[in-house]
Design a protein around this motif. Structure first.
Motif, PDB file in Angstrom:
ATOM      1  N   SER A 188     -43.636  -4.870  60.644  1.00 47.93           N
ATOM      2  CA  SER A 188     -44.454  -6.059  60.928  1.00 47.93           C
ATOM      3  C   SER A 188     -44.714  -6.251  62.420  1.00 47.93           C
ATOM      4  O   SER A 188     -45.646  -6.959  62.801  1.00 47.93           O
ATOM      5  CB  SER A 188     -43.748  -7.314  60.387  1.00 47.93           C
ATOM      6  OG  SER A 188     -42.617  -7.614  61.189  1.00 47.93           O
ATOM      7  N   GLN A 248     -54.415  -9.215  54.003  1.00 44.21           N
ATOM      8  CA  GLN A 248     -53.233  -9.921  54.499  1.00 44.21           C
ATOM      9  C   GLN A 248     -52.027  -9.560  53.647  1.00 44.21           C
ATOM     10  O   GLN A 248     -52.114  -9.562  52.412  1.00 44.21           O
ATOM     11  CB  GLN A 248     -53.474 -11.422  54.462  1.00 44.21           C
ATOM     12  CG  GLN A 248     -54.596 -11.835  55.419  1.00 44.21           C
ATOM     13  CD  GLN A 248     -54.871 -13.322  55.324  1.00 44.21           C
ATOM     14  OE1 GLN A 248     -55.202 -13.839  54.260  1.00 44.21           O
ATOM     15  NE2 GLN A 248     -54.724 -14.016  56.446  1.00 44.21           N
ATOM     16  N   VAL A 288     -46.297 -15.534  62.215  1.00 44.88           N
ATOM     17  CA  VAL A 288     -45.819 -14.863  60.997  1.00 44.88           C
ATOM     18  C   VAL A 288     -44.763 -15.759  60.346  1.00 44.88           C
ATOM     19  O   VAL A 288     -43.831 -16.213  61.007  1.00 44.88           O
ATOM     20  CB  VAL A 288     -45.210 -13.481  61.340  1.00 44.88           C
ATOM     21  CG1 VAL A 288     -44.592 -12.827  60.100  1.00 44.88           C
ATOM     22  CG2 VAL A 288     -46.273 -12.572  61.944  1.00 44.88           C
ATOM     23  N   LEU A 309     -43.266 -12.236  66.916  1.00 41.99           N
ATOM     24  CA  LEU A 309     -43.679 -12.544  65.533  1.00 41.99           C
ATOM     25  C   LEU A 309     -44.056 -14.018  65.412  1.00 41.99           C
ATOM     26  O   LEU A 309     -45.055 -14.368  64.773  1.00 41.99           O
ATOM     27  CB  LEU A 309     -42.559 -12.219  64.550  1.00 41.99           C
ATOM     28  CG  LEU A 309     -42.293 -10.749  64.239  1.00 41.99           C
ATOM     29  CD1 LEU A 309     -41.051 -10.600  63.364  1.00 41.99           C
ATOM     30  CD2 LEU A 309     -43.493 -10.111  63.533  1.00 41.99           C
ATOM     31  N   ARG A 313     -50.844  -6.515  62.777  1.00 44.88           N
ATOM     32  CA  ARG A 313     -51.266  -7.910  62.658  1.00 44.88           C
ATOM     33  C   ARG A 313     -51.725  -8.279  61.243  1.00 44.88           C
ATOM     34  O   ARG A 313     -51.993  -9.441  60.960  1.00 44.88           O
ATOM     35  CB  ARG A 313     -52.373  -8.216  63.669  1.00 44.88           C
ATOM     36  CG  ARG A 313     -51.841  -8.220  65.079  1.00 44.88           C
ATOM     37  CD  ARG A 313     -52.833  -8.650  66.111  1.00 44.88           C
ATOM     38  NE  ARG A 313     -52.109  -8.877  67.363  1.00 44.88           N
ATOM     39  CZ  ARG A 313     -51.588 -10.039  67.725  1.00 44.88           C
ATOM     40  NH1 ARG A 313     -51.724 -11.074  66.940  1.00 44.88           N
ATOM     41  NH2 ARG A 313     -50.924 -10.166  68.861  1.00 44.88           N
ATOM     42  N   VAL A 326     -49.817  -8.114  58.852  1.00 44.29           N
ATOM     43  CA  VAL A 326     -48.634  -8.730  58.231  1.00 44.29           C
ATOM     44  C   VAL A 326     -48.575 -10.199  58.638  1.00 44.29           C
ATOM     45  O   VAL A 326     -48.467 -10.528  59.822  1.00 44.29           O
ATOM     46  CB  VAL A 326     -47.336  -8.011  58.652  1.00 44.29           C
ATOM     47  CG1 VAL A 326     -46.120  -8.680  58.006  1.00 44.29           C
ATOM     48  CG2 VAL A 326     -47.394  -6.538  58.287  1.00 44.29           C
ATOM     49  N   ILE A 327     -48.643 -11.070  57.653  1.00 42.93           N
ATOM     50  CA  ILE A 327     -48.630 -12.509  57.944  1.00 42.93           C
ATOM     51  C   ILE A 327     -47.363 -13.193  57.423  1.00 42.93           C
ATOM     52  O   ILE A 327     -47.134 -14.361  57.669  1.00 42.93           O
ATOM     53  CB  ILE A 327     -49.880 -13.206  57.359  1.00 42.93           C
ATOM     54  CG1 ILE A 327     -49.948 -12.950  55.837  1.00 42.93           C
ATOM     55  CG2 ILE A 327     -51.151 -12.729  58.055  1.00 42.93           C
ATOM     56  CD1 ILE A 327     -50.858 -13.919  55.134  1.00 42.93           C
ATOM     57  N   GLY A 328     -46.558 -12.440  56.699  1.00 43.82           N
ATOM     58  CA  GLY A 328     -45.325 -13.030  56.175  1.00 43.82           C
ATOM     59  C   GLY A 328     -44.258 -11.983  55.933  1.00 43.82           C
ATOM     60  O   GLY A 328     -44.563 -10.796  55.722  1.00 43.82           O
ATOM     61  N   ILE A 372     -47.661  -9.570  52.932  1.00 39.55           N
ATOM     62  CA  ILE A 372     -46.315 -10.116  53.087  1.00 39.55           C
ATOM     63  C   ILE A 372     -45.362  -8.964  52.751  1.00 39.55           C
ATOM     64  O   ILE A 372     -45.438  -8.411  51.648  1.00 39.55           O
ATOM     65  CB  ILE A 372     -46.093 -11.318  52.139  1.00 39.55           C
ATOM     66  CG1 ILE A 372     -47.047 -12.447  52.532  1.00 39.55           C
ATOM     67  CG2 ILE A 372     -44.652 -11.807  52.194  1.00 39.55           C
ATOM     68  CD1 ILE A 372     -47.894 -12.958  51.427  1.00 39.55           C
ATOM     69  N   ARG A 376     -47.347 -14.885  66.773  1.00 38.09           N
ATOM     70  CA  ARG A 376     -48.421 -14.497  65.833  1.00 38.09           C
ATOM     71  C   ARG A 376     -48.450 -15.390  64.591  1.00 38.09           C
ATOM     72  O   ARG A 376     -49.245 -15.182  63.685  1.00 38.09           O
ATOM     73  CB  ARG A 376     -48.204 -13.048  65.374  1.00 38.09           C
ATOM     74  CG  ARG A 376     -48.782 -12.008  66.306  1.00 38.09           C
ATOM     75  CD  ARG A 376     -48.302 -10.611  65.941  1.00 38.09           C
ATOM     76  NE  ARG A 376     -48.360 -10.343  64.510  1.00 38.09           N
ATOM     77  CZ  ARG A 376     -47.646  -9.403  63.910  1.00 38.09           C
ATOM     78  NH1 ARG A 376     -46.808  -8.659  64.597  1.00 38.09           N
ATOM     79  NH2 ARG A 376     -47.768  -9.207  62.609  1.00 38.09           N
TER      80      ARG A 376
END
Lengths: 237, 283
Positions: free
Chosen positions: B124, B107, B217, B212, B128, B130-132, B109, B215
């Motif tokens: 991003s 994961q 994010v 985003l 997927r 990318v979470i932040g 950022i 998802r």
């Protein structure tokens, strides 16, 4: 291009070595000494291109960040001239031991050039390339301080409070120890006249010393360096 | 940092980055913050801010990775045919691949200042992992939208600048000595041109943000007072994005230039980003 840390863990230095692409100057290494503070950030690309150019011309080239600067360990607030000089020694040792280099040239811009000169007065090296060196530490500190104050007057940025334990300049925190070391720098013109082949480049013609008789002795191909500088001029236009 | 690791990957292993693991971790790092070049400045960041942020993240349990895109900083040059934008996006993906394979981190950022923020945002969109996103002074508008709002944004920036320096005697001396650009013909003409009402077409620019948010994010947008990025944001995305499901945090930092030059502002930025990380990404 080899990226590696040199030195011991807690004080190790980030370095980038580029080996000669032709065999013209085998056995000759150039250690590139960065300046401090904002000038380090601004000069980084110049140093990368200079190292590329040197490697293409057959030199071993080693760029490295002093302790506290760039990608080396430590924070800029802990940088000292004394340790930076030790770091130059480490870089030279690395070139000599790992890459079998026998002749050493120091290249530096601004305070990087000053460090190169100071180092050359303490240890034997083969040549110097000094680009706009800082000769008077007091004047240097005054001028960068004035530049920062002028910039602040016209900027959105504000300084919140003054701290007497360090001097703030363009995003960098100069410790009082470093400030005092820089203040002590005073290299008179007569001290340039050494036996070491030296090329001095700078906007200030007073310090533009053309040592035609030394050109053949110099390890730096002066003509090629000039060409590199022309090329950089074009790049930055 | 003592535990920093030099990482090389890509064609001929010519791309260079610095991995800073979290300090005092027991298990493998769960997240990694990846910093992307701000303009032409190498991976230490403007005023070495990326290095400082990475060190702070590491001390607080978050790993960080500072990357030089090919052709920048300590990375080798690129000889392929991809456009710069596509290449840099691909290189972010390659960095994540390396971290997944070698550090077991899944994961990410993405963070960047200025153009680094734009690349982070772009990278991003289709990844997927990318979470932040922690984006500083980024401009998130396509060319068409920028054309629509550019002049007005520039005007807003100038107004803010002159308001801020209203009581500066140096500015007034400059003004009365005729050195100020405030009354230059060029500026007056410029102002006339932007006086007309403008309608902003956001359709192409909102969809990626909506995706985003779908998802989940989490996004932190930080703007400095000295950058035009905040003006462009206010004229375009701000009223549509603000308050979006609690996923977006927007912060304007006053008395600061585009590169966070004053030392206090670097510390402030470090605290801001750290607080956001801790709140949004539990270790």
């Amino acid at each position: 291009m080899i990226h590696q840390f040199i030195g011991v863990d807690s004080r190790r230095l980030f370095s980038v070595y580029q080996g000669p692409e032709v065999m013209d100057h085998d056995g000759t290494g150039v250690v590139l000494c960065y300046p401090y503070g904002q000038e380090y950030i601004r000069c980084h690309m110049l140093y990368v291109h200079m190292a590329n150019k040197l490697a293409k011309r057959g030199f071993h080239a080693l760029r490295f960040d002093y302790y506290g600067t760039g990608d080396s360990a430590g924070d800029f607030s802990s940088v000292t001239v004394k340790e930076s000089l030790d770091n130059i020694q480490m870089a030279i040792d690395e070139l000599k031991k790992t890459y079998d280099v026998s002749r050493i040239i120091l290249f530096g811009v601004r305070f990087g050039a000053t460090l190169a000169v100071i180092y050359s007065r303490l240890h034997a090296i083969d040549a110097l390339v000094l680009w706009d060196p800082v000769l008077d530490g007091r004047f240097y500190l005054k001028s960068i301080d004035q530049s920062y104050k002028n910039w602040l007057k016209g900027a959105f940025a504000k300084r919140k409070k003054k701290n007497n334990s360090f001097i703030e300049n363009f995003g960098f925190q100069f410790s009082m120890e470093l400030v005092n070391e820089i203040r002590a720098v005073n290299i008179g013109r007569e001290k340039w006249m050494t036996d070491i082949p030296t090329l001095v480049l700078g906007a200030n013609s007073e310090y533009w010393i053309k040592r035609e008789d030394e050109f053949n002795k110099a390890m730096v191909p002066v003509y090629e360096t000039d060409k590199t500088i022309d090329w950089l001029d074009n790049l930055l236009l | 940092m003592v535990n920093d690791e030099i990482v090389n990957f890509g064609e001929n292993r010519s791309i260079c980055g610095i991995f800073t693991p979290s300090l005092g971790k027991v298990l493998n790092d769960k997240f990694c913050v990846i910093f992307l070049n701000a303009g032409l400045i190498h991976k230490v960041g403007p005023n070495q801010i990326y290095k400082k942020l990475a060190a702070n993240f590491s001390r607080n349990g978050y790993a960080a990775f500072r990357l030089d895109f090919s052709g920048l900083g300590d990375s080798g040059s690129y000889n392929g045919t991809m456009s710069k934008s596509n290449r840099q996006t691909a290189e972010v993906g390659m960095a994540m691949n390396w971290l997944q394979e070698n550090k077991d981190i899944n994961q990410f950022i993405l963070s960047g200042m200025c153009s680094g923020a734009k690349v982070a945002w772009k990278a991003s969109l289709d990844d997927r992992r990318v979470i932040g996103l922690c984006l500083i002074d980024g401009v998130f508008a396509d060319d068409q939208l920028l054309k629509q709002v550019g002049r007005n944004a520039d005007r807003q920036l100038r107004i803010r600048y002159y308001k801020k320096h209203l009581f500066s005697w140096e500015r007034w001396i400059k003004f009365f000595s005729g050195k100020s650009r405030l009354l230059s013909l060029k500026n007056i003409l410029k102002k006339k041109q932007v006086n007309g009402q403008m309608s902003v077409d956001l359709s192409n620019n909102l969809t990626p943000w909506e995706n985003l948010f779908k998802r989940k994010v989490k996004i932190q947008l930080i703007f400095s007072e000295g950058s035009i990025a905040i003006d462009i944001y206010k004229l375009t995305l701000s009223k549509w994005l603000n308050g979006e499901n609690g996923l977006l945090q927007t912060i304007l930092v006053k008395d600061v230039d585009h590169t966070f030059t004053p030392i206090w502002s670097q510390k402030y930025l470090s605290d801001l980003t750290m607080a956001w990380l801790k709140k949004e990404f539990e270790l």
